[in-house]
Design an enzyme around this catalytic site. Structure first.
Site, mmCIF file in Angstrom:
data_model
loop_
_atom_site.group_PDB
_atom_site.id
_atom_site.type_symbol
_atom_site.label_atom_id
_atom_site.label_comp_id
_atom_site.label_asym_id
_atom_site.label_seq_id
_atom_site.Cartn_x
_atom_site.Cartn_y
_atom_site.Cartn_z
ATOM 1 N N CYS A 298 39.218 37.845 35.837
ATOM 2 C CA CYS A 298 40.619 38.340 36.101
ATOM 3 C C CYS A 298 41.679 37.104 35.724
ATOM 4 O O CYS A 298 42.805 37.595 35.460
ATOM 5 C CB CYS A 298 40.708 38.569 37.521
ATOM 6 S SG CYS A 298 39.623 37.838 38.785
ATOM 7 N N ARG A 327 27.303 32.187 36.527
ATOM 8 C CA ARG A 327 27.509 31.496 37.767
ATOM 9 C C ARG A 327 26.107 30.703 38.344
ATOM 10 O O ARG A 327 25.292 31.023 38.013
ATOM 11 C CB ARG A 327 27.653 32.534 38.922
ATOM 12 C CG ARG A 327 29.057 33.440 38.677
ATOM 13 C CD ARG A 327 29.295 34.392 39.743
ATOM 14 N NE ARG A 327 30.528 35.209 39.203
ATOM 15 C CZ ARG A 327 30.711 36.373 39.944
ATOM 16 N NH1 ARG A 327 30.268 36.886 40.794
ATOM 17 N NH2 ARG A 327 31.903 37.153 39.582
ATOM 18 N N GLN A 345 29.671 41.975 32.983
ATOM 19 C CA GLN A 345 30.339 42.815 33.830
ATOM 20 C C GLN A 345 31.133 43.877 32.993
ATOM 21 O O GLN A 345 31.979 43.284 32.002
ATOM 22 C CB GLN A 345 31.377 42.114 34.618
ATOM 23 C CG GLN A 345 30.771 41.189 35.578
ATOM 24 C CD GLN A 345 31.769 40.780 36.764
ATOM 25 O OE1 GLN A 345 32.394 41.192 37.546
ATOM 26 N NE2 GLN A 345 32.252 39.378 36.407
ATOM 27 N N ASP A 347 34.288 44.709 33.119
ATOM 28 C CA ASP A 347 35.496 44.692 34.055
ATOM 29 C C ASP A 347 36.683 45.358 33.572
ATOM 30 O O ASP A 347 36.830 45.420 32.518
ATOM 31 C CB ASP A 347 35.667 43.077 33.896
ATOM 32 C CG ASP A 347 36.114 42.496 35.348
ATOM 33 O OD1 ASP A 347 36.253 43.224 36.177
ATOM 34 O OD2 ASP A 347 36.244 41.259 35.314
ATOM 35 N N HIS A 349 41.092 45.582 34.588
ATOM 36 C CA HIS A 349 42.272 45.121 35.543
ATOM 37 C C HIS A 349 43.332 45.898 35.128
ATOM 38 O O HIS A 349 43.788 46.211 34.064
ATOM 39 C CB HIS A 349 42.669 43.617 35.083
ATOM 40 C CG HIS A 349 41.250 42.892 35.736
ATOM 41 N ND1 HIS A 349 40.588 42.024 34.862
ATOM 42 C CD2 HIS A 349 41.114 42.420 36.730
ATOM 43 C CE1 HIS A 349 39.321 41.609 35.722
ATOM 44 N NE2 HIS A 349 39.666 41.681 36.793
ATOM 45 N N LYS A 430 39.989 47.000 49.587
ATOM 46 C CA LYS A 430 39.104 47.122 48.479
ATOM 47 C C LYS A 430 38.492 48.692 48.740
ATOM 48 O O LYS A 430 38.175 48.983 49.764
ATOM 49 C CB LYS A 430 38.367 46.294 48.346
ATOM 50 C CG LYS A 430 37.133 45.886 49.483
ATOM 51 C CD LYS A 430 36.272 44.560 49.052
ATOM 52 C CE LYS A 430 35.380 44.160 50.128
ATOM 53 N NZ LYS A 430 34.352 43.334 49.787
ATOM 54 N N HIS A 476 41.403 45.319 40.395
ATOM 55 C CA HIS A 476 40.239 44.919 39.920
ATOM 56 C C HIS A 476 39.179 46.001 40.006
ATOM 57 O O HIS A 476 39.290 46.623 41.080
ATOM 58 C CB HIS A 476 39.578 43.699 40.341
ATOM 59 C CG HIS A 476 40.408 42.402 40.815
ATOM 60 N ND1 HIS A 476 40.202 41.309 39.986
ATOM 61 C CD2 HIS A 476 41.442 42.312 41.544
ATOM 62 C CE1 HIS A 476 41.162 40.509 40.453
ATOM 63 N NE2 HIS A 476 41.855 41.166 41.276
#
Length: 603
Positions: A298, A327, A345, A347, A349, A430, A476
Site C-alpha cells: 500500500c 515478512r 498477495q 493486492d 488499492h 473493514k 485496501h
C-alpha cells in the site's frame, strides 16, 4: 447442552485428566488446564519422563475410572498464604508461582495468563487475600471453576495429542508437556468431530503438496520460503489470473513496484512503528540508505497515486498488483503454506472520494462473491466497526458514514454478514471475508479495509469541483489474500481434486496398447485446438500422454493418485469408432473425437 454447560463440562474433564495423570505419575507437577476450542488441555511436568501417545490408553482408562466413581467436585477457599504453603508442601512449584503472583497483582495476572485455573478472582486489580480450590476424590487443584456436580456428569472425550509448551509462554521458562483432549456432550458428536479430523488429516495440504508434486521446501533456501514446482505454479498462476480478470472487469489497472524500498517509506506510513520487527532489512554496499524487503504494497501505491496531480474527474483511481512480499515471521509459527515468509498477495488499492465508497465496495464484493462461488466455498463477511474507545484515527462522523456504506454494499451483494464493534483497524472499518471449506472449517482469507490514515500521512490529495484540495479515501482489498495461504485452504477444500480450469494437469491420455499411437496424435491435436473459456478466458488445455508398456489398470491408478480430473482411455475399438472413453471422478462415457472439445468445455 448450551455453550456455558459445554464449557463447564470440558473444564471438569481437564481436572479429571490431571487427576488421572496424578494417579499414574504421583510426582507430576501441574501448570494450567483451560478450555480450548472443542476441548481442553493441561500443562504437565513429569521431569525426565515423557508422555507419549502410547500412554493415552492408560490415561483414558484412569479417567474413566474416576468418572465411574462419581466423585463430587467440592469447592472451598483458602487464605492466600496458606494456599502458597499448600503448593510448596505438595511439590507444585508452578501453582506456587501463580499464587505468589496472585498475592502481589491479583486479577492482572489472571488476565495475562488467559487461563481458567486462576483461583477465585476478586473485582479490580488488588492483591488477593483468598483463593479458590476444587477437590474431586483425593485430587485437589487451584481453580475458580465452575465444574459439574460430579465426575460422572461429563460427556464423551478422547485424548488427542501431546505437545511441548513453555511455562507461561516464555522461552526462558521450563518446557512442559501439554496434553490435549476433545470433548462433546454426546458420543455421536465426538464421532463426527473425529471423522472431520480424519478428513482434515487426509486433506492436509502439506501431505498432498508432496504427493501431488506442488511445492517443496529446502533448508538451503530457508524456513517459510516455499518453492513451487511446475504443477504447483500452474495453480498459482491460474488463481492469480482469475483474480486479475475479475478486478480488471471492475476497472482496475496493473501496476508494478520493486521488492525493496527505503525504510523511510514505512516510517511515513506508520508501518515501521507497528511492524518494524517483522521486516527483513537490506544493506546496500553502495549507499548509506536503510532498506527493507517490502512487507506490504500500500505505501508504494500511494506514491504512484502521488506521482501526478489528480482531479475529482479522475476518481476513483484503481491499482492492482499481484506481487510477493516478505515478512520475518517467527520460525516456530511457520507451517506449510499457512504461514510463510514470502507471501504473494493479489493486492488492490482504490483511491476515491467519500461519496464513492459504497459503489467501490460494491464492485469489490461482487468480485469476491464470484471468486468464492467459482471455487465452491460458502462465504460470509464480518463487518468490523470502531467502538467508543480512543484508539481510532479520523473523524468519527466519517467513520459512521463509511460503516453505513460498507453495510449497504454487503446487503446489496446478498452476502451473509455479522457485525462486531471494536474489531476495526485503527485506520478504518473493514470487511473480513470468511470462507467455509468442504469439511466445515471457516477461514479468514482476505479483507477489504477503508483507510483514512495513509492518505493523510502521505499528503495525498485531489482537486475537487470547487477547486479546493481534498483528501481521498483509500480502500485496501484482495480477493485471495495471500495466495500461499489460499492454496493451503484450496488444496484441503478440494482434497487435491482441483476444478478443471485450475488443475495443473487437466487431461491424461492413457493408451491400451501401441497400435493407437497415430490416433493419439489426432486426439492431442484436438486438445491443442481446444480453449476453455470459463471461468478464465483463453485457458488452453493442459494434457499429458501415458503410452508406456504398462497395464491400463496401473495407468489408471497412477493418474487417479495424481488426481488428474479427466482421463482419456484409448484402445483399438475407440480408434475404429473415432471416439474416446472419457473417465472423470463421477463417470465414464464414450465421446466422439469431433465432440471432445465441446465436451471438455462443459465440464
Amino acid at each position: 447442552m448450551n455453550e456455558e454447560q459445554l464449557h463447564t463440562m470440558r473444564h471438569s474433564l481437564a481436572h479429571i485428566t490431571a487427576a488421572a495423570v496424578k494417579r499414574l505419575w504421583p510426582e507430576a507437577k501441574f501448570g494450567v488446564g483451560p478450555v480450548v476450542e472443542n476441548g481442553f488441555y493441561y500443562d504437565i511436568d513429569l521431569g525426565e519422563e515423557k508422555i507419549s501417545e502410547q500412554n493415552f490408553g492408560k490415561i483414558e482408562k484412569a479417567m474413566r475410572r474416576i468418572i465411574s466413581e462419581g466423585q463430587e467436585f467440592e469447592h472451598f477457599t483458602m487464605p492466600i498464604d496458606e494456599a502458597i504453603e499448600w503448593a510448596r508442601a505438595n511439590g507444585q512449584p508452578y501453582k506456587e508461582e501463580l499464587l505468589n503472583d496472585l498475592k502481589r497483582s491479583g486479577t492482572t495476572v489472571a488476565k495475562d495468563l488467559d487461563a481458567d485455573e486462576m483461583g477465585t478472582i476478586a473485582d479490580g486489580d488488588a492483591a488477593l487475600d483468598e483463593v479458590g480450590f476444587y477437590k474431586n476424590g483425593d485430587f485437589v487443584d487451584l481453580c475458580r471453576g465452575p465444574h459439574v456436580d460430579k465426575t460422572s456428569s461429563v460427556g464423551a472425550f478422547k485424548l488427542m495429542r501431546i505437545a511441548g509448551a513453555y511455562w507461561r509462554g516464555k522461552e526462558d521458562n521450563a518446557q512442559m508437556q501439554r496434553l490435549y483432549g476433545v470433548a462433546f456432550a454426546m458420543q455421536d458428536e465426538l464421532d463426527e468431530h473425529l471423522e472431520r479430523l480424519e478428513q482434515a488429516r487426509l486433506r492436509d495440504h502439506r501431505k498432498l503438496g508432496k504427493e501431488l508434486d506442488l511445492y517443496t521446501m529446502s533448508p538451503l533456501v530457508g524456513a517459510g520460503l516455499p518453492m513451487f514446482t511446475p504443477r504447483g505454479t500452474v495453480i498459482r498462476d491460474k488463481l492469480a489470473q482469475y483474480s486479475n480478470q475479475l478486478r480488471e472487469a471492475h476497472g482496475f489497472t496493473k501496476v508494478w513496484t520493486p521488492n525493496i524500498t527505503k525504510t523511510a517509506l514505512y516510517e511515513t506510513s506508520g508501518h515501521w512503528a507497528k511492524f518494524g520487527d517483522e521486516l527483513f532489512l537490506v544493506t546496500s554496499q553502495e549507499t548509506d540508505d536503510e532498506m527493507a524487503l517490502k512487507p506490504m504494497n500500500c505505501p508504494h501505491h500511494t506514491q504512484i497515486y502521488a506521482s501526478k496531480p489528480r482531479s475529482y474527474r479522475d476518481m476513483p483511481v484503481r491499482f492492482l498488483e499481484t506481487t510477493t512480499d516478505y515478512r520475518d515471521e517467527k520460525t516456530g509459527e511457520l507451517g506449510g503454506l499457512n504461514r510463510v515468509r514470502s507471501l504473494t498477495q493479489d493486492d488492490s488499492h482504490v483511491f476515491c472520494r467519500q461519496d464513492q465508497i459504497e459503489a467501490e465496495i460494491h464492485g469489490l464484493l461482487a468480485s469476491v462473491r464470484e471468486m468464492y462461488e467459482t471455487v465452491g466455498m460458502k462465504l460470509r463477511v464480518r463487518l468490523s466497526y470502531r467502538d467508543d474507545s480512543d484508539g481510532y484515527l479520523g473523524d468519527p462522523e466519517l467513520w459512521t458514514a463509511a460503516q453505513e456504506q460498507l453495510k449497504n454494499a454487503v446487503i446489496a451483494n446478498e452476502l451473509e454478514y455479522f457485525e462486531e464493534e471494536g474489531e476495526a483497524a485503527f485506520y478504518g472499518p473493514k470487511i473480513d471475508f470468511m470462507a467455509t471449506d468442504a469439511i466445515g472449517r471457516e477461514h479468514q482469507l482476505a479483507t477489504a479495509q477503508l483507510d483514512f490514515v495513509q492518505p493523510e500521512r502521505f499528503g495525498l490529495e485531489y482537486t475537487a469541483e470547487d477547486s479546493s484540495k481534498q483528501q481521498p479515501v483509500m480502500i485496501h482489498c484482495a480477493l485471495l489474500g495471500s495466495i500461499e495461504r489460499f492454496m493451503s485452504v484450496f488444496i484441503e477444500h478440494t482434497a487435491g481434486w482441483f476444478p478443471l480450469w485450475v488443475a495443473p494437469e487437466q487431461v491424461r491420455i492413457l493408451t491400451i496398447n501401441d497400435t493407437v499411437l497415430e490416433y493419439v496424435e489426432e486426439i492431442e491435436a484436438t486438445l491443442r485446438e481446444t480453449v476453455l473459456m470459463q471461468p478464465i478466458k483463453y485457458n488452453e488445455v493442459r494434457f499429458a500422454r501415458d503410452d508406456r508398456n504398462e497395464s491400463l489398470g496401473k495407468k489408471i491408478r497412477e493418474a487417479t493418485a495424481m488426481k488428474v480430473p479427466v482421463q482419456l482411455i484409448v484402445g483399438p475399438k475407440d480408434q475404429e469408432a473415432r471416439e474416446v472413453s472419457v473417465r472423470t471422478q463421477e463417470s465414464e462415457t464414450k465421446v466422439a473425437l469431433s465432440e471432445l472439445g465441446e465436451f471438455l468445455k462443459g465440464l
